[in-house]
Each structure stands twice: as C-alpha cells, then as structure tokens.
Write a protein that holds these residues in place. Structure first.
Motif, short mmCIF file in Angstrom:
data_model
loop_
_atom_site.label_atom_id
_atom_site.label_comp_id
_atom_site.label_asym_id
_atom_site.label_seq_id
_atom_site.Cartn_x
_atom_site.Cartn_y
_atom_site.Cartn_z
N ALA A 13 0.87 -1.18 0.00
CA ALA A 13 0.00 0.00 0.00
C ALA A 13 0.90 1.22 0.00
CB ALA A 13 -0.92 0.00 1.22
N LEU A 16 -0.74 6.03 2.71
CA LEU A 16 -1.64 5.93 3.85
C LEU A 16 -1.42 7.11 4.79
CD1 LEU A 16 -1.25 2.14 4.72
CD2 LEU A 16 -2.86 3.21 3.14
N VAL A 29 -4.21 -5.73 6.88
CA VAL A 29 -5.36 -5.74 5.97
C VAL A 29 -6.30 -6.88 6.34
CG1 VAL A 29 -6.10 -5.93 3.55
CG2 VAL A 29 -3.93 -4.80 4.11
N LYS A 70 -9.83 -4.05 3.65
CA LYS A 70 -9.91 -2.96 4.63
C LYS A 70 -8.56 -2.85 5.33
CE LYS A 70 -13.64 -2.60 7.12
NZ LYS A 70 -14.66 -2.78 8.18
N GLY A 84 -8.71 2.82 5.64
CA GLY A 84 -9.39 2.97 4.35
C GLY A 84 -9.81 1.62 3.81
N GLU A 85 -10.61 1.64 2.74
CA GLU A 85 -11.18 0.43 2.22
C GLU A 85 -11.18 0.47 0.68
OE1 GLU A 85 -15.36 -1.89 3.18
OE2 GLU A 85 -14.73 -0.18 4.41
N ALA A 86 -10.99 -0.70 0.08
CA ALA A 86 -11.09 -0.83 -1.38
C ALA A 86 -12.03 -1.99 -1.68
CB ALA A 86 -9.73 -1.08 -2.01
N ASN A 105 -7.74 2.28 -5.43
CA ASN A 105 -7.88 3.41 -4.50
C ASN A 105 -8.51 2.96 -3.19
OD1 ASN A 105 -6.85 5.16 -6.39
ND2 ASN A 105 -8.83 5.98 -7.00
N LEU A 106 -7.96 3.49 -2.11
CA LEU A 106 -8.53 3.30 -0.78
C LEU A 106 -9.39 4.52 -0.47
CD1 LEU A 106 -5.31 2.02 0.96
CD2 LEU A 106 -7.41 0.70 0.67
N LYS A 108 -12.09 6.36 2.50
CA LYS A 108 -12.68 6.42 3.84
C LYS A 108 -13.54 7.67 3.89
CE LYS A 108 -11.79 6.53 8.75
NZ LYS A 108 -10.79 6.72 9.80
N GLU A 115 -3.58 4.02 -1.68
CA GLU A 115 -3.89 2.93 -2.60
C GLU A 115 -3.28 1.63 -2.12
OE1 GLU A 115 -0.68 3.39 -6.19
OE2 GLU A 115 -2.38 4.76 -6.22
N ILE A 116 -3.88 0.53 -2.57
CA ILE A 116 -3.42 -0.80 -2.20
C ILE A 116 -3.16 -1.57 -3.49
CG2 ILE A 116 -5.78 -1.73 -2.01
CD1 ILE A 116 -4.68 -3.33 0.45
#
Length: 148
Positions: A13, A16, A29, A70, A84-86, A105-106, A108, A115-116
């Motif tokens: 990632a 962040l 994650v 997540k 954050g979440e994707a 993209n992450l 929230k 990004e992840i």
C-alpha cells in the motif's frame, strides 16, 4: 456462476495517512469475500508505505462478485483504526483467469486515502462430469476408418 479458488496476492500500500503521534502506523489488511475473511500480518512501524507480499485463498462457490480489502491500523491501547477500504469487482478475473498487479484506490468517508496493490488469479473448479475420454470420443472414427 463460477466455482473455484480465488488467489489474492497482497503486495503493498502507499500514501496511507500516518497519523500516529509517537511512532509510525502499524497497518494490516482484512480481506473478505463471500463471508470468508483473512487477516494479513501487522507491518509494525511500516508507516504510510507498507509491504506485505502475502497470498490468501478464497473458495468461490456463489454469486459474490466483490473482494473487500480494509486497511486497519493496529493500536495497542485503543480499538484498531480503519485507515481505508477498497472494493474490487471480480468479474474480470473470473473471465480472464488472472489480473496482474494493480493499484486500487482506498476510500474512507468517501475521500481518497491512499492505494493498495494486489494481483488476482482465479482457478476454476475442475468438473469431472464435463471431462471426456479422448479415446471414447474418437473411438468410433478409428474403428470405421480401419474398415476401408
């Protein structure tokens, strides 16, 4: 609907929000698909650009078509924080068989927060009922050809 195994390679990632006051964040994650859940290792002190390089397997047997990732921040004194979440749609990997390393993209609270990077592979379940014996399929042809 496809049936088989979904392999998720969690790579890294970046970007962040490193909001720990005394040290860098310790991200991990939670990967979830169709009621199945896996948790990555905690990258202690990794800060805003953690690297995992871990592989997770999920059984695909229903019509779920999204993988949820997540990113959480391990907190020793309070509840872990959601960074954050994707949500990754899986139709393409079911059709293609694999998707190379890609950044997602992450988000929230509807805002971009990094990004992840993951790679995905889908291996369909082999159905023995659909396999065929090549000799049986061509056996009639070979026999009739030898009569001439």
């Amino acid at each position: 609907m496809p049936r088989g195994t979904l392999e998720v390679i969690l790579i890294s990632a970046k970007g962040l929000d490193d909001n720990d006051f005394l040290s860098s964040i310790d991200p991990y994650v939670i990967l979830s698909y169709s009621g199945q859940e896996h948790k990555s290792t905690v990258q202690e002190g990794a800060g805003s650009n953690p690297q995992w390089n871990e592989t997770f397997l999920f059984t695909v047997s229903d019509n779920a078509s999204e993988l949820n990732l997540k990113i959480m921040e391990k907190d020793n004194y309070n509840n872990d924080d959601n960074i954050g979440e994707a949500i990754i749609p899986l139709e393409a990997v079911f059709e293609e068989g694999s998707l190379p390393e890609n950044a997602y993209n992450l988000v929230k609270d509807e805002e971009y927060c990094g990004e992840i990077k993951v790679a995905l592979t889908f291996t369909p379940e082999r159905n023995d009922d659909q396999s065929y014996n090549e000799e049986e399929e061509t056996g009639g042809w070979k026999e009739s050809a030898s009569d001439f």
